[in-house]
Design a protein around this motif. Structure first.
Motif, PDB file in Angstrom:
ATOM      1  N   LYS A   7       0.857  -1.185   0.000  1.00  0.00           N
ATOM      2  CA  LYS A   7       0.000   0.000   0.000  1.00  0.00           C
ATOM      3  C   LYS A   7       0.894   1.236   0.000  1.00  0.00           C
ATOM      4  O   LYS A   7       1.949   1.247   0.625  1.00  0.00           O
ATOM      5  N   VAL A  17      -4.296   1.434  -1.810  1.00  0.00           N
ATOM      6  CA  VAL A  17      -4.174   0.304  -2.721  1.00  0.00           C
ATOM      7  C   VAL A  17      -3.864   0.780  -4.133  1.00  0.00           C
ATOM      8  O   VAL A  17      -2.908   0.309  -4.759  1.00  0.00           O
ATOM      9  N   TYR A  47     -10.250  -5.178  -4.776  1.00  0.00           N
ATOM     10  CA  TYR A  47      -9.825  -4.070  -3.922  1.00  0.00           C
ATOM     11  C   TYR A  47      -9.947  -4.454  -2.443  1.00  0.00           C
ATOM     12  O   TYR A  47      -9.029  -4.223  -1.656  1.00  0.00           O
ATOM     13  N   LEU A  50      -7.217  -6.787  -1.526  1.00  0.00           N
ATOM     14  CA  LEU A  50      -5.933  -6.103  -1.438  1.00  0.00           C
ATOM     15  C   LEU A  50      -5.835  -5.219  -0.193  1.00  0.00           C
ATOM     16  O   LEU A  50      -4.762  -5.068   0.387  1.00  0.00           O
ATOM     17  N   VAL A  51      -6.946  -4.631   0.233  1.00  0.00           N
ATOM     18  CA  VAL A  51      -6.939  -3.826   1.465  1.00  0.00           C
ATOM     19  C   VAL A  51      -6.526  -4.701   2.642  1.00  0.00           C
ATOM     20  O   VAL A  51      -5.718  -4.286   3.478  1.00  0.00           O
TER      21      VAL A  51
END
Length: 60
Positions: A7, A17, A47, A50-51
């Motif tokens: 990040k 992201v 998303y 990925l967070v």
């Protein structure tokens, strides 16, 4: 040295992201955000994953 997708600590609107992806590929954050916007049905789940999954960039 191998690069790692992280990040972004400087370019973050929500969680960093899109900024991290842009830094990794060396492209504009705007382009990454537009891609996520136009593919929202699929990219929303990517998303979210990925967070939770990406590490924060280490501060020097």
């Amino acid at each position: 040295m191998r690069r790692k997708l992280t990040k972004s600590s400087t370019d973050k609107e929500l969680y960093g992201v899109c900024g991290g992806i842009a830094e990794y590929f060396g492209i504009s954050t705007f382009i990454v955000r537009v891609i996520f916007l136009f593919t929202f049905g699929y990219s929303f789940w990517i998303y979210i994953f990925l967070v939770w999954g990406l590490d924060k960039k280490a501060s020097l």
